[in-house]
Write a protein that holds these residues in place. Sequence first.
Motif, mmCIF file in Angstrom:
data_model
loop_
_atom_site.group_PDB
_atom_site.id
_atom_site.type_symbol
_atom_site.label_atom_id
_atom_site.label_comp_id
_atom_site.label_asym_id
_atom_site.label_seq_id
_atom_site.Cartn_x
_atom_site.Cartn_y
_atom_site.Cartn_z
ATOM 1 N N VAL A 361 0.924 -1.242 0.064
ATOM 2 C CA VAL A 361 -0.617 0.171 -0.045
ATOM 3 C C VAL A 361 1.264 1.263 0.332
ATOM 4 O O VAL A 361 1.570 1.303 0.541
ATOM 5 N N ALA A 362 0.459 2.189 -0.970
ATOM 6 C CA ALA A 362 1.764 3.162 -1.625
ATOM 7 C C ALA A 362 0.435 4.344 -1.329
ATOM 8 O O ALA A 362 -0.198 4.405 -2.621
ATOM 9 N N GLY A 363 1.383 5.609 -1.542
ATOM 10 C CA GLY A 363 0.241 6.462 -1.368
ATOM 11 C C GLY A 363 1.199 7.953 -1.838
ATOM 12 O O GLY A 363 2.315 8.352 -0.967
ATOM 13 N N ASN A 364 1.110 8.525 -3.265
ATOM 14 C CA ASN A 364 1.824 9.615 -3.237
ATOM 15 C C ASN A 364 3.186 10.308 -3.270
ATOM 16 O O ASN A 364 3.724 10.552 -3.739
ATOM 17 N N ARG A 365 3.233 8.096 -4.367
ATOM 18 C CA ARG A 365 4.523 8.592 -4.200
ATOM 19 C C ARG A 365 4.867 9.417 -5.748
ATOM 20 O O ARG A 365 4.618 9.378 -6.919
ATOM 21 N N GLU A 366 6.293 9.632 -6.215
ATOM 22 C CA GLU A 366 6.054 10.831 -7.281
ATOM 23 C C GLU A 366 7.067 9.786 -8.827
ATOM 24 O O GLU A 366 8.077 8.805 -8.052
ATOM 25 N N ILE A 367 6.648 10.197 -9.530
ATOM 26 C CA ILE A 367 7.216 9.472 -11.104
ATOM 27 C C ILE A 367 7.925 10.408 -11.598
ATOM 28 O O ILE A 367 7.409 11.636 -12.339
ATOM 29 N N SER A 368 9.388 10.766 -11.506
ATOM 30 C CA SER A 368 9.766 12.397 -11.824
ATOM 31 C C SER A 368 10.290 12.033 -13.532
ATOM 32 O O SER A 368 11.372 12.454 -13.937
ATOM 33 N N GLY A 369 10.872 10.393 -13.198
ATOM 34 C CA GLY A 369 11.654 10.173 -14.683
ATOM 35 C C GLY A 369 11.161 10.085 -16.069
ATOM 36 O O GLY A 369 11.353 9.426 -17.140
ATOM 37 N N LYS A 370 9.998 10.195 -16.391
ATOM 38 C CA LYS A 370 8.841 10.286 -17.589
ATOM 39 C C LYS A 370 8.898 11.965 -18.374
ATOM 40 O O LYS A 370 8.673 12.906 -18.051
ATOM 41 N N ARG A 371 9.133 11.698 -19.511
ATOM 42 C CA ARG A 371 8.914 12.755 -20.450
ATOM 43 C C ARG A 371 8.172 13.312 -20.335
ATOM 44 O O ARG A 371 8.140 14.500 -21.496
ATOM 45 N N THR A 372 7.131 12.736 -21.128
ATOM 46 C CA THR A 372 5.855 13.140 -21.161
ATOM 47 C C THR A 372 5.001 14.092 -19.688
ATOM 48 O O THR A 372 4.099 14.709 -19.669
ATOM 49 N N GLY A 373 5.864 14.043 -18.665
ATOM 50 C CA GLY A 373 5.002 14.752 -17.002
ATOM 51 C C GLY A 373 5.499 14.501 -16.224
ATOM 52 O O GLY A 373 5.975 13.094 -15.829
ATOM 53 N N ASP A 374 5.355 15.094 -14.853
ATOM 54 C CA ASP A 374 5.365 14.825 -13.626
ATOM 55 C C ASP A 374 3.682 14.462 -12.851
ATOM 56 O O ASP A 374 3.052 14.790 -13.552
ATOM 57 N N LEU A 375 4.138 13.247 -12.246
ATOM 58 C CA LEU A 375 3.178 12.441 -11.698
ATOM 59 C C LEU A 375 3.217 11.873 -10.445
ATOM 60 O O LEU A 375 4.323 12.233 -9.657
ATOM 61 N N LEU A 376 2.412 12.034 -9.386
ATOM 62 C CA LEU A 376 1.853 11.212 -8.486
ATOM 63 C C LEU A 376 0.937 9.957 -8.465
ATOM 64 O O LEU A 376 -0.230 9.689 -8.753
ATOM 65 N N LEU A 377 2.136 9.140 -7.912
ATOM 66 C CA LEU A 377 1.448 6.752 -7.543
ATOM 67 C C LEU A 377 0.849 7.145 -6.572
ATOM 68 O O LEU A 377 1.633 6.817 -5.907
ATOM 69 N N SER A 378 -0.090 6.068 -7.195
ATOM 70 C CA SER A 378 -0.700 5.137 -5.006
ATOM 71 C C SER A 378 -1.304 4.115 -5.753
ATOM 72 O O SER A 378 -1.874 4.066 -6.566
ATOM 73 N N ARG A 379 -0.706 3.028 -4.669
ATOM 74 C CA ARG A 379 -0.889 2.299 -5.099
ATOM 75 C C ARG A 379 -2.283 1.590 -3.460
ATOM 76 O O ARG A 379 -1.255 1.240 -3.059
ATOM 77 N N LEU A 380 -3.003 1.242 -4.102
ATOM 78 C CA LEU A 380 -4.069 0.943 -3.194
ATOM 79 C C LEU A 380 -5.169 -0.263 -3.150
ATOM 80 O O LEU A 380 -6.312 0.210 -3.254
ATOM 81 N N PRO A 381 -4.614 -1.223 -2.591
ATOM 82 C CA PRO A 381 -3.255 -1.997 -2.479
ATOM 83 C C PRO A 381 -2.425 -2.358 -4.344
ATOM 84 O O PRO A 381 -3.430 -2.571 -4.903
ATOM 85 N N GLU A 382 -1.753 -3.278 -4.068
ATOM 86 C CA GLU A 382 -0.913 -3.989 -5.098
ATOM 87 C C GLU A 382 -0.299 -5.573 -4.439
ATOM 88 O O GLU A 382 -0.026 -5.181 -3.139
ATOM 89 N N ALA A 383 -0.827 -6.032 -5.271
ATOM 90 C CA ALA A 383 -0.413 -7.420 -5.027
ATOM 91 C C ALA A 383 0.821 -8.314 -5.968
ATOM 92 O O ALA A 383 0.402 -7.976 -7.075
ATOM 93 N N ARG A 384 1.190 -8.556 -5.473
ATOM 94 C CA ARG A 384 2.829 -8.906 -6.562
ATOM 95 C C ARG A 384 3.444 -10.212 -6.461
ATOM 96 O O ARG A 384 3.285 -10.191 -5.774
ATOM 97 N N LEU A 385 3.430 -10.969 -7.451
ATOM 98 C CA LEU A 385 4.270 -12.223 -7.299
ATOM 99 C C LEU A 385 5.489 -12.366 -8.510
ATOM 100 O O LEU A 385 5.414 -11.950 -9.378
ATOM 101 N N PHE A 386 7.169 -11.931 -7.957
ATOM 102 C CA PHE A 386 7.952 -11.711 -8.360
ATOM 103 C C PHE A 386 8.800 -13.634 -8.874
ATOM 104 O O PHE A 386 9.036 -14.098 -7.310
ATOM 105 N N GLY A 387 9.474 -14.122 -9.703
ATOM 106 C CA GLY A 387 10.441 -14.918 -9.713
ATOM 107 C C GLY A 387 11.128 -15.040 -10.390
ATOM 108 O O GLY A 387 11.709 -14.003 -11.467
ATOM 109 N N ALA A 388 12.654 -15.039 -10.637
ATOM 110 C CA ALA A 388 13.175 -15.644 -11.253
ATOM 111 C C ALA A 388 14.527 -16.903 -11.115
ATOM 112 O O ALA A 388 14.367 -18.209 -10.115
ATOM 113 N N LEU A 389 14.485 -17.584 -12.097
ATOM 114 C CA LEU A 389 15.189 -18.599 -12.384
ATOM 115 C C LEU A 389 16.768 -18.826 -13.358
ATOM 116 O O LEU A 389 16.744 -18.589 -14.385
ATOM 117 N N PRO A 390 17.624 -18.747 -12.711
ATOM 118 C CA PRO A 390 19.195 -19.085 -12.871
ATOM 119 C C PRO A 390 18.694 -20.566 -13.820
ATOM 120 O O PRO A 390 19.122 -21.356 -13.310
#
Length: 585
Positions: A361-390
């Motif tokens: 759960v995240a609120g008001n995080r800035e996204i500063s690396g976009k050429r299209t403009g500045d943003l604030l992003l909130s995730r309310l909430p986000e579920a994620r599954l990540f995997g790596a297999l060498p």
Amino acid sequence: MRSLLALSSLLFVTAAPSFGQSCDPVTSAAARAGGAPPRVPGAAASAPATTGGGAVNDALPEFRLEAGEQEVVLGPEGRRVLATGGVTLTWGDVRLQADRLEYDPETQRFVAAGGMTWTRGDEVLRGDSFVFDPANGVAVAENAVAISPPFYVSGRRIERTPTGLLARDAMITPCPEGKGEVRLTGREVEIVDDRYLILRRPTLSLFGVRLLSLPRYRQVLTRGRRREREEYALSIPVRVRSSEIAGLVVGASYPFTLAKNLVGDASVDLPSKRPTQYVLSVRRDFLGDVREPVGRGDFVDPTRRDRDNPADSPLRRFLRARPVPPPPDPVLDFEDIVPTENPLSFPARIPARDLRGTLTVAGNREISGKRTGDLLLSRLPEARLFGALPLTAPPPEENAAARTYLRRPRLLLTGDVSIGSYQERELTGDNRSVSRARAAATLGVGTLPLLVGSRVLVRPQMLFTYQTYNRGESYKVAEANLAAGYVLGPRTALGVAYIRRFTSGTTPFTFDVVDTQDEAQARAQVSFGRYTLGTLLRYDVTQRQFFDFEVALGIRMRCIEPRLSYRRLGQQIGLSFTIPGLTQP
């Protein structure tokens, strides 16, 4: 990198030699006859090391006891061996020096007192006294200092048990001489299960300035992998940065552990221009047993390996100094200090098999690396599954063999799936706000850096991302990139990269939009003395113009490296602190 387990093992032994076997035969005979034991001035004795039962075991090295005087004392508590006057005990790779040593052959309990110094390889333990009691597997050192590079722990009392280390009225710093720029002090410092650090009433000091005091603090010891060794990274929970969107930002984080393989992190940032930013995340590691540090089984259950392999007991391992790591290699250990990740950094660091889920759960995080403009992003909430297999085994430890290993392609697969509710607010134009549900999946196929010749590194990667939204839209991105670098010396290199992105579909979110489809990058980094300067230039091939650059400066100090960085997009200024002894060889 060397494990914190080695430091803890300084204070743990599971058996001790029968010193009665090494005393002068006349002294031992008198004791058996019940007479007064004679003193043996200037004695120096050696004998085969024995197990608790007294049987000679050829697998154990001989020990040697030197002292001004040795004697065997009979009393109500049984027989004891006393050695005084410049006592030196040498056994395997272990060397113990003290003014006085007392040993009980029946219980195998021994006490060293008076200027005690215990050394094993590059590890050192100093204190007023040292007591080991095999009945409960606990060792105690009073007014002690334990050094196991890169760690330094001091305390009024240090206790070592089979499952952890507890130091009272203690200080810990990742600087072997104990004079580092960052210090953690507390009423108690506890290392639990070799996985995290608990401090009770802790105080964090940086450059001698007290920054933060808390009633309790728990720091997860996160791990990266350099070749086959596990490493520990101690993060500093206070940060300072600046950006065009947020202004000056001061923040702090608080990591915590809920259960085995279930950890979390809470952080708050206070921007001068925007609302308070916050992140609360909980992560579950589904492959915790696969990712455990080497030797953790011995740390938690010192008898487990005895049962599996009786020929290699904790005592025998205790008598052996830890292996000397290979010297730093300018190519295998190369690190880029620019914040934007360089895929060629640490080419011999193999990602472990990984499968973890995260709820954020995240609120008001800035996204500063976009050429299209500045943003604030909130995730309310986000579920994620990540995997790596060498799809490869870890590389060899020795430098020459590791270089040979990297001359063949080594495949790595990654996958990332997320779903959540997102809210985006544009800070330019009409300040548009979008709130939508979003699901995304990313599949990555690539190789580890490939070594060409003796100094050139090449790494190809491909990514495919599919994003879908709750009103039927979808957005697809395919990316192919190739990075190459020439390493001139330690922390000095030149590099280039080419990235091609293909998109289709539509997205309601600006943060998902690819704003540069055909990109070239150039990197340069040079190290001179304690200073390292790195740069990154980004070029839009389609528009034929540079659109972004980054500059970073690192200054090596005794045990910390402050890094100051600037990025043109978003006018971002960052100040971070790395601890080279924990993250680099």
